[in-house]
Design a protein around this motif. Structure first.
Motif, PDB file in Angstrom:
ATOM      1  N   ALA A 694      11.662  69.709  13.965  1.00 15.76           N
ATOM      2  CA  ALA A 694      11.340  68.563  13.021  1.00 15.76           C
ATOM      3  C   ALA A 694      12.684  68.654  12.037  1.00 15.76           C
ATOM      4  O   ALA A 694      13.107  67.602  11.464  1.00 15.76           O
ATOM      5  N   TYR A 695      12.817  69.826  11.689  1.00 17.79           N
ATOM      6  CA  TYR A 695      13.883  70.222  10.520  1.00 17.79           C
ATOM      7  C   TYR A 695      15.203  69.536  10.965  1.00 17.79           C
ATOM      8  O   TYR A 695      15.913  68.860  10.381  1.00 17.79           O
ATOM      9  N   VAL A 700      19.471  64.854  10.672  1.00 17.77           N
ATOM     10  CA  VAL A 700      19.938  63.789  11.335  1.00 17.77           C
ATOM     11  C   VAL A 700      19.536  62.450  10.576  1.00 17.77           C
ATOM     12  O   VAL A 700      20.477  61.721  10.231  1.00 17.77           O
ATOM     13  N   LEU A 701      18.475  62.397  10.231  1.00 16.94           N
ATOM     14  CA  LEU A 701      17.947  61.119   9.646  1.00 16.94           C
ATOM     15  C   LEU A 701      18.402  61.029   8.425  1.00 16.94           C
ATOM     16  O   LEU A 701      18.768  59.950   7.835  1.00 16.94           O
ATOM     17  N   ILE A 709      11.497  61.776   7.372  1.00 18.63           N
ATOM     18  CA  ILE A 709      10.110  61.153   7.828  1.00 18.63           C
ATOM     19  C   ILE A 709       9.274  62.363   7.981  1.00 18.63           C
ATOM     20  O   ILE A 709       9.437  63.344   8.129  1.00 18.63           O
ATOM     21  N   GLY A 710       7.710  61.967   7.434  1.00 20.14           N
ATOM     22  CA  GLY A 710       7.019  63.082   7.466  1.00 20.14           C
ATOM     23  C   GLY A 710       6.553  63.467   6.033  1.00 20.14           C
ATOM     24  O   GLY A 710       7.498  63.963   5.444  1.00 20.14           O
ATOM     25  N   SER A 711       5.342  63.802   5.664  1.00 19.70           N
ATOM     26  CA  SER A 711       4.953  64.409   4.555  1.00 19.70           C
ATOM     27  C   SER A 711       5.514  65.855   4.374  1.00 19.70           C
ATOM     28  O   SER A 711       5.853  66.260   3.355  1.00 19.70           O
ATOM     29  N   PRO A 713       8.713  67.395   6.361  1.00 16.98           N
ATOM     30  CA  PRO A 713       9.680  66.951   7.241  1.00 16.98           C
ATOM     31  C   PRO A 713       9.952  68.465   8.162  1.00 16.98           C
ATOM     32  O   PRO A 713      10.897  67.906   9.080  1.00 16.98           O
ATOM     33  N   ASN A 714       9.509  69.547   7.795  1.00 15.65           N
ATOM     34  CA  ASN A 714       9.722  70.519   8.973  1.00 15.65           C
ATOM     35  C   ASN A 714       8.486  70.768   9.696  1.00 15.65           C
ATOM     36  O   ASN A 714       8.647  71.536  10.680  1.00 15.65           O
ATOM     37  N   LEU A 715       7.503  69.704   9.693  1.00 14.89           N
ATOM     38  CA  LEU A 715       6.459  70.184  10.553  1.00 14.89           C
ATOM     39  C   LEU A 715       6.593  68.911  11.912  1.00 14.89           C
ATOM     40  O   LEU A 715       6.348  67.863  11.396  1.00 14.89           O
ATOM     41  N   VAL A 716       6.457  69.242  13.072  1.00 16.58           N
ATOM     42  CA  VAL A 716       6.455  68.384  14.027  1.00 16.58           C
ATOM     43  C   VAL A 716       5.215  67.374  14.023  1.00 16.58           C
ATOM     44  O   VAL A 716       5.305  66.269  14.160  1.00 16.58           O
ATOM     45  N   ALA A 717       4.167  67.950  13.752  1.00 16.32           N
ATOM     46  CA  ALA A 717       2.850  66.978  13.769  1.00 16.32           C
ATOM     47  C   ALA A 717       3.027  66.126  12.641  1.00 16.32           C
ATOM     48  O   ALA A 717       2.460  64.884  12.742  1.00 16.32           O
ATOM     49  N   SER A 718       3.617  66.409  11.549  1.00 18.68           N
ATOM     50  CA  SER A 718       3.630  65.486  10.292  1.00 18.68           C
ATOM     51  C   SER A 718       4.741  64.369  10.824  1.00 18.68           C
ATOM     52  O   SER A 718       4.288  63.312  10.359  1.00 18.68           O
ATOM     53  N   VAL A 719       5.727  64.674  11.208  1.00 16.39           N
ATOM     54  CA  VAL A 719       6.801  63.813  11.714  1.00 16.39           C
ATOM     55  C   VAL A 719       6.032  62.753  12.924  1.00 16.39           C
ATOM     56  O   VAL A 719       6.169  61.607  12.701  1.00 16.39           O
ATOM     57  N   GLU A 720       5.188  63.291  13.633  1.00 19.65           N
ATOM     58  CA  GLU A 720       4.651  62.471  14.644  1.00 19.65           C
ATOM     59  C   GLU A 720       3.652  61.640  13.958  1.00 19.65           C
ATOM     60  O   GLU A 720       3.590  60.320  14.275  1.00 19.65           O
ATOM     61  N   ALA A 721       2.751  62.009  12.982  1.00 15.58           N
ATOM     62  CA  ALA A 721       1.901  61.468  12.385  1.00 15.58           C
ATOM     63  C   ALA A 721       2.446  59.966  11.587  1.00 15.58           C
ATOM     64  O   ALA A 721       1.886  59.153  11.586  1.00 15.58           O
ATOM     65  N   ASP A 722       3.675  60.584  11.081  1.00 10.06           N
ATOM     66  CA  ASP A 722       4.156  59.473  10.310  1.00 10.06           C
ATOM     67  C   ASP A 722       5.066  58.437  11.508  1.00 10.06           C
ATOM     68  O   ASP A 722       4.606  57.117  10.945  1.00 10.06           O
ATOM     69  N   LEU A 723       5.385  58.587  12.280  1.00 11.05           N
ATOM     70  CA  LEU A 723       5.915  57.587  13.447  1.00 11.05           C
ATOM     71  C   LEU A 723       4.724  56.856  13.828  1.00 11.05           C
ATOM     72  O   LEU A 723       4.808  55.720  13.970  1.00 11.05           O
ATOM     73  N   GLN A 724       3.497  57.557  14.062  1.00  7.78           N
ATOM     74  CA  GLN A 724       2.257  56.428  14.802  1.00  7.78           C
ATOM     75  C   GLN A 724       1.950  55.846  13.503  1.00  7.78           C
ATOM     76  O   GLN A 724       0.976  54.935  13.784  1.00  7.78           O
TER      77      GLN A 724
END
Length: 754
Positions: A694-695, A700-701, A709-711, A713-724
């Motif tokens: 995620a980092y 890149v973003l 993105i993501g509350s 931004p270093n946690l995959v689950a947080s990035v995934e939740a933001d996308l969804q």
């Protein structure tokens, strides 16, 4: 029986009504298609109330930048027939004069008939005030090609043309004793070259191939080559592959002044943009009154897509909506073109090149002739506006006639339309002939060319390339021990690039390897002692496997690779890019105008002379000796490389640089950011880089879209939740482009893409 009005009186009456309506246009709310900033940037005039380009002032430099990335790839077999390779890749926001080559427009504008003196006269350009470095085409000329292009040089002596005397003296100084001995055995006087006619020197097999690219052209002006400014561009070697923007002043010449200038004035119909519709209007019912399509299928190509099409519903200004008036424009529909929601693609192109872009182009019209196509690129029902863009195509006619590609280079923003505004639609809609005969079977050799062209432009073409292990070991045995570590990375990259470029001649492969060793010891790197400003403004000193040098070369490869080497010249040192530049540049002669095939082909193996492909005669004997050693190793290999089908949906494979995205501008920015971060360490991320997925995505973003993105931004689950939760859009994997950020979960035998 009703009385009949004479036809001449009818025409006069309609013309009077039209003139009256146009006078009332401001009162009735009828106005030229106008709304956006692009309308103000593009020089325009008014034709019967519609905004049209002002050919007397519109130039390539006044056109907005191209909005989407794209590419054209020509396989080696076709390039050999053409005598040059028109392949290129461009990124979004590239000026069109850095995408179009002179050869693309040979039957449209006739730019090859231009000469520099005419261009300078039309634009007020002082050619004495700029150096020859601003005309990259001159670097591709040899002594022989220059004398052939400018006949008046033939009877002049070397002393009378100092730039050519400098060229000969420079190369003679670098020649080995054996080459000088060969010259001494001929009729040339080694002690007095200055009095020799240039025709005699040009006809010499060795001297005639001296390239002007060997000189520092910044020391010379255009008048230092007598007759150059009066010479048609098409007489110069390699003119077709020259970008429009690489000819001084050409981008500032108005379209009306081009040799094959369009006819003065305009002819055709205008229409009222009556209503703007989005893509949902015809979800189940096909259109009936389309006036868009292509010159291949006619211009009443209906939209019958289940998803429906967006369009402008037109009306005739002559009758203000009464059906049956002569232009037949009441209720006519200008359908949106492209691949997005509500857009339509149609068959286009002619000849062998028609297979480019899958044989498809955006639906639209040719109201201003065949040079470019006008396409409705977007509709906005809320504001009642429609945005237009123009698309160019590539045509190659002549002794080798490849036909024309579909219109696919674009879009370039064009005039906009607003409801109740007036739009120029050109001549009446046309349909293709109904009696087109069946196409006879193509000769096998033509079908092979078409198949090769399709393969070269197919995203899945770049499948996995695997270097044969035993063969690699044989090659590495010829690498000096101190270079083996770097060669372990660079040699496979060069072999892979050669395979992708269609180079199978082992002698050519051997010479590419020898060149990389001599130039950089197999370490793509910055030039030793190179500094910013050494080769003009900017930091364009030597980089990569062959030490790419000079801003014009960096710009050329930026266009061709779709990677921003102008703002990020350090990317030329990336192993994948360095290998492509070395291999394709040597194959196509982009460095000095001299190609591998001129020196090494079949039984011809001039390893000494081939040094001119990259760097005059410097270390030519050393390169030749190493090439022979590599060739000996290669000849012991049963297989050098193999290609396997990876079944990937993109040519951009994991672990490789991404050439370009065929998606949106945002996706291309993401691609550029990925390339800029390529091969960087993730050690600064969580867990010392071991859990930095995620980092790295968010790095890149941040660079491409300005935020993460993501509350967390270093946690995959947080990035995934933001996308969804709304930051992303659910799509199928088959619709993804390079530059999309795709989250996916792996389960047994399935993948869920989001």
């Amino acid at each position: 029986m009703p009385s009949r009005i004479p036809k001449s009186l009818t025409s006069l009456l309609l013309a009077s009504i039209l003139a009256f309506i146009l006078l009332l246009a401001p009162i009735l709310g009828l106005s030229p298609a106008h709304a956006e900033a692009w309308d103000e940037q593009i020089p325009s005039t008014v034709y019967n109330g519609a905004l049209v380009p002002d050919r007397g002032h519109i130039t390539f430099s006044t056109l907005p930048v191209i909005s989407e990335a794209g590419s054209l790839q020509i396989p080696d077999s076709l390039a050999a027939q053409l005598g040059y390779n028109p392949s290129r890749i461009w990124s979004e926001n590239t000026p069109i004069d850095q995408v179009l080559m002179l050869g693309d427009l040979q039957d449209a504008f006739g730019l090859g008939n231009f000469n520099l003196a005419t261009i300078a006269q039309l634009t007020g350009l002082n050619l004495n005030g700029i150096s020859l470095t601003n005309f990259p085409l001159i670097a591709q000329q040899t002594l022989a090609s220059l004398v052939d292009a400018i006949p008046q040089l033939a009877q002049r002596t070397l002393d009378q043309v100092p730039i050519l005397k400098d060229l000969v003296n420079l190369n003679l100084h670098n020649l080995g004793s054996s080459a000088l001995s060969d010259l001494a055995l001929q009729s040339l006087n080694l002690d007095d070259f200055g009095s020799s006619p240039l025709s005699e020197l040009a006809s010499n097999d060795l001297l005639g191939q001296f390239s002007l690219g060997d000189l520092d052209l910044g020391q010379y002006s255009f008048n230092d080559i007598p007759g150059l400014t009066q010479t048609p561009l098409e007489d110069l070697q390699g003119w077709q592959q020259t970008f429009v923007g690489q000819v001084p002043g050409l981008s500032q010449v108005s379209f009306a002044a081009f040799p094959n200038a369009p006819a003065v004035g305009y002819f055709g119909f205008i229409a009222i943009d009556d209503v703007t519709y989005g893509p949902m209007e015809h979800r189940n019912t096909p259109t009936q009154r389309s006036i868009t399509g292509s010159d291949k299928v006619g211009f009443n190509y209906q939209c019958a897509q289940p998803r429906g099409c967006a369009y402008l519903e037109l009306n005739s200004p002559v009758s203000l909506g009464v059906a049956g008036d002569p232009p037949g424009l009441h209720g006519a529909q200008w359908i949106q073109g492209g691949t997005g929601q509500g857009a339509q693609m149609v068959p286009g192109g002619h000849g062998i090149l028609s297979v480019i872009n899958g044989g498809q182009e955006p639906t639209g019209r040719l109201p201003f002739g065949p040079v470019f196509k006008v396409v409705l690129t977007n509709t906005d029902e809320s504001s009642g506006t429609g945005s237009f863009g123009i698309y160019f195509r590539v045509c190659h006619h002549g002794f080798i006639d490849l036909g024309c590609t579909p219109y696919f280079i674009g879009p370039i923003p064009w005039f906009s339309a607003k409801e109740k505004g007036i739009v120029f639609v050109g001549e009446t809609p046309g349909t293709p002939p109904g009696d087109i005969p069946d196409i006879p079977p193509l000769p096998a050799e033509v079908q092979q060319q078409i198949d090769a062209l399709i393969q070269a432009n197919e995203p899945d073409f770049l499948s996995a390339v695997n270097v044969d292990g035993p063969c690699l070991a044989k090659i590495m045995s010829q690498v000096p021990p101190g270079e083996s570590a770097a060669a372990a990375t660079t040699v496979p990259k060069l072999l892979e690039a050669a395979q992708r470029a269609g180079i199978t001649d082992r002698a050519q492969i051997a010479y590419i390897l020898a060149t990389a060793e001599t130039e950089t010891n197999f370490r793509p790197r910055n030039e030793d002692g190179g500094y910013c400003g050494e080769y003009g403004p900017g930091c364009y000193y030597g980089r990569g496997d062959v030490q790419l040098t000079g801003q014009s070369n960096y710009q050329y490869w930026s266009n061709r690779l779709g990677v921003d080497l102008i703002n990020h010249p350090e990317l030329a040192n990336q192993p994948d890019l360095a290998a492509r530049i070395a291999v394709e540049g040597m194959r196509d002669g982009t460095f000095t105008g001299r190609r591998l095939g001129q020196y090494i082909s079949g039984d011809q193996r001039d390893f000494v002379g081939a040094r001119h492909i990259v760097n005059d005669s410097d270390k030519s004997s050393q390169v030749a000796q190493q090439a022979n050693r590599f060739l000996g190793a290669l000849n012991q290999c049963s297989t050098v490389v193999t290609t396997t089908d990876t079944n990937l949906t993109s040519a951009n494979h994991p672990g490789q640089l991404i050439a370009h995205s065929n998606g949106s501008a945002t996706q291309q920015r993401i691609v550029n950011a990925i390339n800029a971060h390529y091969n960087e360490s993730s050690a600064g991320g969580p867990g010392g880089g071991n859990v930095a997925c995620a980092y790295e995505v968010n790095r890149v973003l941040q660079d491409s879209i300005g935020h993460k993105i993501g509350s967390n931004p270093n946690l995959v689950a947080s990035v995934e939740a933001d996308l969804q939760s709304g930051a992303g859009q659910h799509i199928g994997a088959q619709w993804a482009h390079a530059g999309d950020v795709i989250g996916f979960r792996r389960t047994f035998k399935t993948k869920t893409f989001e």
